[in-house]
Write a protein that holds these residues in place. Structure first.
Motif, mmCIF file in Angstrom:
data_model
loop_
_atom_site.group_PDB
_atom_site.id
_atom_site.type_symbol
_atom_site.label_atom_id
_atom_site.label_comp_id
_atom_site.label_asym_id
_atom_site.label_seq_id
_atom_site.Cartn_x
_atom_site.Cartn_y
_atom_site.Cartn_z
ATOM 1 N N ILE A 45 0.840 -1.202 0.000
ATOM 2 C CA ILE A 45 0.000 0.000 0.000
ATOM 3 C C ILE A 45 0.869 1.243 0.000
ATOM 4 C CG2 ILE A 45 -1.636 1.348 1.394
ATOM 5 C CD1 ILE A 45 -2.693 -1.443 2.392
ATOM 6 N N ASP A 46 1.855 1.269 0.869
ATOM 7 C CA ASP A 46 2.726 2.444 1.020
ATOM 8 C C ASP A 46 3.516 2.746 -0.249
ATOM 9 O OD1 ASP A 46 3.612 4.524 2.834
ATOM 10 O OD2 ASP A 46 5.549 3.485 2.860
ATOM 11 N N ALA A 47 3.846 1.711 -1.019
ATOM 12 C CA ALA A 47 4.644 1.897 -2.236
ATOM 13 C C ALA A 47 3.805 2.351 -3.434
ATOM 14 C CB ALA A 47 5.366 0.589 -2.582
ATOM 15 N N ASP A 48 2.504 2.273 -3.335
ATOM 16 C CA ASP A 48 1.624 2.585 -4.462
ATOM 17 C C ASP A 48 1.156 4.042 -4.367
ATOM 18 O OD1 ASP A 48 -0.519 2.854 -6.262
ATOM 19 O OD2 ASP A 48 -1.259 0.835 -5.868
ATOM 20 N N PRO A 49 1.496 4.880 -5.348
ATOM 21 C CA PRO A 49 1.112 6.297 -5.271
ATOM 22 C C PRO A 49 -0.399 6.541 -5.360
ATOM 23 C CG PRO A 49 2.104 5.810 -7.394
ATOM 24 C CD PRO A 49 2.267 4.578 -6.550
ATOM 25 N N ASN A 50 -1.148 5.527 -5.750
ATOM 26 C CA ASN A 50 -2.604 5.682 -5.826
ATOM 27 C C ASN A 50 -3.314 5.178 -4.572
ATOM 28 O OD1 ASN A 50 -2.956 6.974 -8.351
ATOM 29 N ND2 ASN A 50 -2.354 5.067 -9.337
ATOM 30 N N GLN A 51 -2.544 4.840 -3.548
ATOM 31 C CA GLN A 51 -3.103 4.386 -2.277
ATOM 32 C C GLN A 51 -2.672 5.341 -1.168
ATOM 33 O OE1 GLN A 51 -5.101 1.716 -2.127
ATOM 34 N NE2 GLN A 51 -4.724 1.185 -4.257
ATOM 35 N N GLU A 52 -3.600 5.703 -0.320
ATOM 36 C CA GLU A 52 -3.284 6.513 0.855
ATOM 37 C C GLU A 52 -3.954 5.884 2.066
ATOM 38 O OE1 GLU A 52 -4.260 10.632 0.149
ATOM 39 O OE2 GLU A 52 -2.842 10.767 -1.533
ATOM 40 N N LEU A 53 -3.149 5.285 2.929
ATOM 41 C CA LEU A 53 -3.637 4.741 4.187
ATOM 42 C C LEU A 53 -3.445 5.848 5.220
ATOM 43 C CD1 LEU A 53 -4.765 2.273 5.695
ATOM 44 C CD2 LEU A 53 -2.393 1.567 6.100
ATOM 45 N N ILE A 54 -4.544 6.353 5.727
ATOM 46 C CA ILE A 54 -4.522 7.540 6.582
ATOM 47 C C ILE A 54 -4.934 7.168 8.001
ATOM 48 C CG2 ILE A 54 -5.482 9.868 6.921
ATOM 49 C CD1 ILE A 54 -3.827 9.599 4.339
ATOM 50 N N VAL A 55 -4.186 7.666 8.963
ATOM 51 C CA VAL A 55 -4.579 7.540 10.364
ATOM 52 C C VAL A 55 -4.950 8.916 10.895
ATOM 53 C CG1 VAL A 55 -3.241 5.455 10.868
ATOM 54 C CG2 VAL A 55 -2.187 7.705 11.184
ATOM 55 N N VAL A 56 -5.804 8.886 11.896
ATOM 56 C CA VAL A 56 -6.222 10.109 12.582
ATOM 57 C C VAL A 56 -5.728 9.995 14.013
ATOM 58 C CG1 VAL A 56 -8.183 11.546 13.245
ATOM 59 C CG2 VAL A 56 -8.292 10.199 11.127
ATOM 60 N N GLU A 57 -5.035 11.028 14.454
ATOM 61 C CA GLU A 57 -4.515 11.066 15.825
ATOM 62 C C GLU A 57 -5.286 12.090 16.640
ATOM 63 O OE1 GLU A 57 0.223 10.124 15.204
ATOM 64 O OE2 GLU A 57 -0.427 12.217 15.275
ATOM 65 N N ASN A 58 -5.422 11.812 17.933
ATOM 66 C CA ASN A 58 -6.008 12.801 18.828
ATOM 67 C C ASN A 58 -4.919 13.775 19.282
ATOM 68 O OD1 ASN A 58 -4.578 11.385 20.799
ATOM 69 N ND2 ASN A 58 -6.406 10.528 21.773
ATOM 70 N N ASP A 59 -5.267 14.646 20.209
ATOM 71 C CA ASP A 59 -4.339 15.693 20.648
ATOM 72 C C ASP A 59 -3.094 15.169 21.344
ATOM 73 O OD1 ASP A 59 -6.083 17.557 19.595
ATOM 74 O OD2 ASP A 59 -7.069 17.952 21.512
ATOM 75 N N ILE A 60 -3.140 13.926 21.847
ATOM 76 C CA ILE A 60 -1.961 13.375 22.523
ATOM 77 C C ILE A 60 -1.203 12.369 21.641
ATOM 78 C CG2 ILE A 60 -2.851 13.827 24.842
ATOM 79 C CD1 ILE A 60 -3.594 10.831 25.005
ATOM 80 N N GLY A 61 -1.548 12.339 20.342
ATOM 81 C CA GLY A 61 -0.816 11.494 19.399
ATOM 82 C C GLY A 61 -1.272 10.052 19.315
ATOM 83 N N GLN A 62 -2.385 9.727 19.935
ATOM 84 C CA GLN A 62 -2.923 8.360 19.889
ATOM 85 C C GLN A 62 -3.702 8.178 18.582
ATOM 86 O OE1 GLN A 62 -6.006 7.691 22.800
ATOM 87 N NE2 GLN A 62 -5.968 5.474 22.530
ATOM 88 N N VAL A 63 -3.470 7.054 17.882
ATOM 89 C CA VAL A 63 -4.218 6.740 16.665
ATOM 90 C C VAL A 63 -5.627 6.330 17.068
ATOM 91 C CG1 VAL A 63 -4.387 5.191 14.683
ATOM 92 C CG2 VAL A 63 -2.164 6.094 15.367
ATOM 93 N N ILE A 64 -6.608 7.106 16.603
ATOM 94 C CA ILE A 64 -7.999 6.864 17.001
ATOM 95 C C ILE A 64 -8.897 6.484 15.828
ATOM 96 C CG2 ILE A 64 -7.848 8.303 19.062
ATOM 97 C CD1 ILE A 64 -9.305 10.518 17.433
ATOM 98 N N ALA A 65 -8.375 6.553 14.609
ATOM 99 C CA ALA A 65 -9.177 6.182 13.439
ATOM 100 C C ALA A 65 -8.257 5.894 12.265
ATOM 101 C CB ALA A 65 -10.154 7.298 13.083
ATOM 102 N N VAL A 66 -8.808 5.201 11.288
ATOM 103 C CA VAL A 66 -8.052 4.835 10.102
ATOM 104 C C VAL A 66 -9.000 4.732 8.909
ATOM 105 C CG1 VAL A 66 -8.265 2.345 10.505
ATOM 106 C CG2 VAL A 66 -6.344 3.220 9.165
ATOM 107 N N PHE A 67 -8.486 4.968 7.730
ATOM 108 C CA PHE A 67 -9.217 4.715 6.493
ATOM 109 C C PHE A 67 -8.221 4.671 5.354
ATOM 110 C CE2 PHE A 67 -9.122 9.251 7.150
ATOM 111 C CZ PHE A 67 -8.886 9.810 5.907
#
Length: 150
Positions: A45-67
């Motif tokens: 996924i990371d090597a493919d320019p047409n893919q973006e795996l995105i994480v969402v962090e809260n204010d303290i840097g904890q990953v709280i969501a992904v898409f």
């Protein structure tokens, strides 16, 4: 909230969220340590320019969501780009706070930045709450999707 591309250090948190629902728990293998297959998939996924795996962090840097967003170039629509969003998950401790809505507003903007003319998604028919949520955001079931699992 901060949106950013996922790194390999986020894979465990991502798989935990993907596996933490009735459907995901049947198809994922969330064990510690994670199977290498998840890290191999992340690298593809990371090597493919047409893919973006995105994480969402809260204010303290904890990953709280992904898409994951996929940008699909094709010949119809005069060589248009179709954006697809999949694997949307919010950590169970952060659901009901409007994070999903914020994710979709961000994803719509990102699709426009990449010159996509449509943002599409699929959702399992066994997720009626998700279907209602997507409809509330303006998505409509304009097509009938089909899959063939191997």
């Amino acid at each position: 909230m901060k949106f950013r591309k996922a790194t390999s250090e986020n894979v465990q948190a991502i798989v935990e969220m993907i596996a933490d629902d009735p459907l995901g728990s049947k198809r994922e293998n969330y064990t510690i340590p994670l199977p290498k297959t998840y890290y191999d998939a992340f690298e593809r996924i990371d090597a493919d320019p047409n893919q973006e795996l995105i994480v969402v962090e809260n204010d303290i840097g904890q990953v709280i969501a992904v898409f994951q967003m996929t940008f699909i170039p094709y010949l119809t629509y005069q060589g248009g780009i179709r954006a697809q969003i999949e694997g949307v998950r919010v950590h169970k401790d952060h659901r009901g706070l409007g994070i999903g809505k914020t994710i979709f507003h961000w994803a719509i903007q990102r699709a426009k930045e990449r010159n996509a003319h449509v943002l599409q998604l699929t959702t399992d028919k066994k997720r009626p709450d998700a279907i209602r949520f997507y409809e509330s955001l303006g998505f409509n079931a304009s097509h009938e999707g089909m899959k063939m699992h191997f």
